[in-house]
Scaffold this motif. Structure first.
Motif, PDB file in Angstrom:
ATOM      1  N   ASP A   1       0.862  -1.181   0.000  1.00  0.00           N
ATOM      2  CA  ASP A   1       0.000   0.000   0.000  1.00  0.00           C
ATOM      3  C   ASP A   1       0.894   1.225   0.000  1.00  0.00           C
ATOM      4  OD1 ASP A   1      -2.200  -1.618   0.078  1.00  0.00           O
ATOM      5  OD2 ASP A   1      -2.578  -1.367   2.209  1.00  0.00           O
ATOM      6  N   LEU A   2       0.564   2.181  -0.850  1.00  0.00           N
ATOM      7  CA  LEU A   2       1.400   3.359  -1.018  1.00  0.00           C
ATOM      8  C   LEU A   2       0.584   4.626  -0.855  1.00  0.00           C
ATOM      9  CD1 LEU A   2       3.260   2.284  -4.274  1.00  0.00           C
ATOM     10  CD2 LEU A   2       4.209   2.321  -1.975  1.00  0.00           C
ATOM     11  N   THR A   3       1.245   5.676  -0.454  1.00  0.00           N
ATOM     12  CA  THR A   3       0.659   7.008  -0.461  1.00  0.00           C
ATOM     13  C   THR A   3       1.504   7.838  -1.405  1.00  0.00           C
ATOM     14  OG1 THR A   3      -0.106   6.814   1.819  1.00  0.00           O
ATOM     15  CG2 THR A   3       0.073   9.037   0.911  1.00  0.00           C
ATOM     16  N   GLY A   4       0.847   8.458  -2.376  1.00  0.00           N
ATOM     17  CA  GLY A   4       1.577   9.251  -3.354  1.00  0.00           C
ATOM     18  C   GLY A   4       1.014  10.647  -3.460  1.00  0.00           C
ATOM     19  N   GLU A   5       1.883  11.615  -3.638  1.00  0.00           N
ATOM     20  CA  GLU A   5       1.476  12.997  -3.854  1.00  0.00           C
ATOM     21  C   GLU A   5       1.229  13.171  -5.344  1.00  0.00           C
ATOM     22  OE1 GLU A   5       3.872  17.065  -3.524  1.00  0.00           O
ATOM     23  OE2 GLU A   5       3.638  16.039  -1.602  1.00  0.00           O
ATOM     24  N   VAL A   6       0.003  13.532  -5.712  1.00  0.00           N
ATOM     25  CA  VAL A   6      -0.397  13.612  -7.111  1.00  0.00           C
ATOM     26  C   VAL A   6      -1.053  14.952  -7.407  1.00  0.00           C
ATOM     27  CG1 VAL A   6      -0.735  11.113  -7.264  1.00  0.00           C
ATOM     28  CG2 VAL A   6      -2.662  12.576  -6.651  1.00  0.00           C
ATOM     29  N   ASP A   7      -1.181  15.272  -8.690  1.00  0.00           N
ATOM     30  CA  ASP A   7      -1.901  16.487  -9.062  1.00  0.00           C
ATOM     31  C   ASP A   7      -3.403  16.224  -9.027  1.00  0.00           C
ATOM     32  OD1 ASP A   7      -2.623  15.161 -11.402  1.00  0.00           O
ATOM     33  OD2 ASP A   7      -1.135  16.183 -12.625  1.00  0.00           O
ATOM     34  N   VAL A   8      -4.197  17.262  -9.197  1.00  0.00           N
ATOM     35  CA  VAL A   8      -5.652  17.145  -9.061  1.00  0.00           C
ATOM     36  C   VAL A   8      -6.286  16.298 -10.155  1.00  0.00           C
ATOM     37  CG1 VAL A   8      -5.894  19.284  -7.779  1.00  0.00           C
ATOM     38  CG2 VAL A   8      -6.050  19.330 -10.273  1.00  0.00           C
ATOM     39  N   GLY A   9      -5.588  16.038 -11.251  1.00  0.00           N
ATOM     40  CA  GLY A   9      -6.162  15.269 -12.352  1.00  0.00           C
ATOM     41  C   GLY A   9      -5.918  13.774 -12.293  1.00  0.00           C
ATOM     42  N   ALA A  10      -5.192  13.278 -11.287  1.00  0.00           N
ATOM     43  CA  ALA A  10      -4.806  11.866 -11.244  1.00  0.00           C
ATOM     44  C   ALA A  10      -6.011  10.930 -11.228  1.00  0.00           C
ATOM     45  CB  ALA A  10      -3.918  11.600 -10.038  1.00  0.00           C
ATOM     46  N   ALA A  11      -6.996  11.191 -10.379  1.00  0.00           N
ATOM     47  CA  ALA A  11      -8.171  10.308 -10.297  1.00  0.00           C
ATOM     48  C   ALA A  11      -8.932  10.289 -11.620  1.00  0.00           C
ATOM     49  CB  ALA A  11      -9.076  10.738  -9.148  1.00  0.00           C
ATOM     50  N   ASP A  12      -9.067  11.439 -12.255  1.00  0.00           N
ATOM     51  CA  ASP A  12      -9.763  11.498 -13.550  1.00  0.00           C
ATOM     52  C   ASP A  12      -9.001  10.726 -14.622  1.00  0.00           C
ATOM     53  OD1 ASP A  12     -11.890  12.989 -12.577  1.00  0.00           O
ATOM     54  OD2 ASP A  12     -10.918  14.910 -13.046  1.00  0.00           O
ATOM     55  N   ARG A  13      -7.668  10.838 -14.638  1.00  0.00           N
ATOM     56  CA  ARG A  13      -6.877  10.081 -15.616  1.00  0.00           C
ATOM     57  C   ARG A  13      -7.031   8.585 -15.390  1.00  0.00           C
ATOM     58  NH1 ARG A  13      -3.261  14.104 -14.328  1.00  0.00           N
ATOM     59  NH2 ARG A  13      -2.030  12.694 -13.022  1.00  0.00           N
ATOM     60  N   LEU A  14      -7.080   8.168 -14.126  1.00  0.00           N
ATOM     61  CA  LEU A  14      -7.292   6.755 -13.823  1.00  0.00           C
ATOM     62  C   LEU A  14      -8.632   6.289 -14.373  1.00  0.00           C
ATOM     63  CD1 LEU A  14      -5.907   6.692 -10.202  1.00  0.00           C
ATOM     64  CD2 LEU A  14      -5.070   5.310 -12.105  1.00  0.00           C
ATOM     65  N   ARG A  15      -9.695   7.051 -14.120  1.00  0.00           N
ATOM     66  CA  ARG A  15     -11.026   6.682 -14.613  1.00  0.00           C
ATOM     67  C   ARG A  15     -11.049   6.619 -16.138  1.00  0.00           C
ATOM     68  NH1 ARG A  15     -12.399  10.803 -10.686  1.00  0.00           N
ATOM     69  NH2 ARG A  15     -12.871   9.767  -8.711  1.00  0.00           N
ATOM     70  N   GLU A  16     -10.408   7.591 -16.798  1.00  0.00           N
ATOM     71  CA  GLU A  16     -10.355   7.617 -18.264  1.00  0.00           C
ATOM     72  C   GLU A  16      -9.646   6.395 -18.829  1.00  0.00           C
ATOM     73  OE1 GLU A  16      -8.412  11.313 -19.121  1.00  0.00           O
ATOM     74  OE2 GLU A  16     -10.149  12.503 -18.500  1.00  0.00           O
ATOM     75  N   ASN A  17      -8.746   5.808 -18.048  1.00  0.00           N
ATOM     76  CA  ASN A  17      -7.999   4.624 -18.476  1.00  0.00           C
ATOM     77  C   ASN A  17      -8.627   3.327 -17.991  1.00  0.00           C
ATOM     78  OD1 ASN A  17      -5.321   5.243 -19.973  1.00  0.00           O
ATOM     79  ND2 ASN A  17      -5.545   6.884 -18.469  1.00  0.00           N
ATOM     80  N   GLY A  18      -9.861   3.404 -17.482  1.00  0.00           N
ATOM     81  CA  GLY A  18     -10.601   2.216 -17.109  1.00  0.00           C
ATOM     82  C   GLY A  18     -10.374   1.709 -15.699  1.00  0.00           C
ATOM     83  N   PHE A  19      -9.755   2.496 -14.848  1.00  0.00           N
ATOM     84  CA  PHE A  19      -9.518   2.098 -13.469  1.00  0.00           C
ATOM     85  C   PHE A  19     -10.544   2.747 -12.550  1.00  0.00           C
ATOM     86  CE2 PHE A  19      -5.371   1.892 -15.556  1.00  0.00           C
ATOM     87  CZ  PHE A  19      -5.052   0.564 -15.315  1.00  0.00           C
TER      88      PHE A  19
END
Length: 78
Positions: free
Chosen positions: A36-54
């Motif tokens: 399990d990891l904690t990563g510092e990401v930009d505000v678009g990370a969750a949207d990019r994941l969804r766009e890629n089917g995750f």
């Protein structure tokens, strides 16, 4: 920020797509399961994941690449 982590993956293609979306860079080899990891990401990370089917949490705070790794990634927006 995660700069490099090398572990074994169940599905390298899926894992590379997952981490490419999280980090917003092209990833060719990356993270794996049972971590399990904690990563510092930009505000678009969750949207990019969804766009890629995750699947990502509604609030964008967590995601899991169920095809490539069995870990939870906690996303902290910068």
């Amino acid at each position: 920020m995660i700069t490099a982590v090398k572990l074994q993956s169940n599905n390298a293609e899926s894992t590379a797509r997952f981490w490419s979306a999280v980090l917003d860079v092209q990833v060719w080899q990356m993270i794996s399961r049972y971590v399990d990891l904690t990563g510092e990401v930009d505000v678009g990370a969750a949207d990019r994941l969804r766009e890629n089917g995750f699947e990502a949490a509604v609030d964008g705070s967590q995601a899991v690449d169920v095809n490539g790794c069995d870990n939870t990634v906690f996303l902290v927006q910068t």
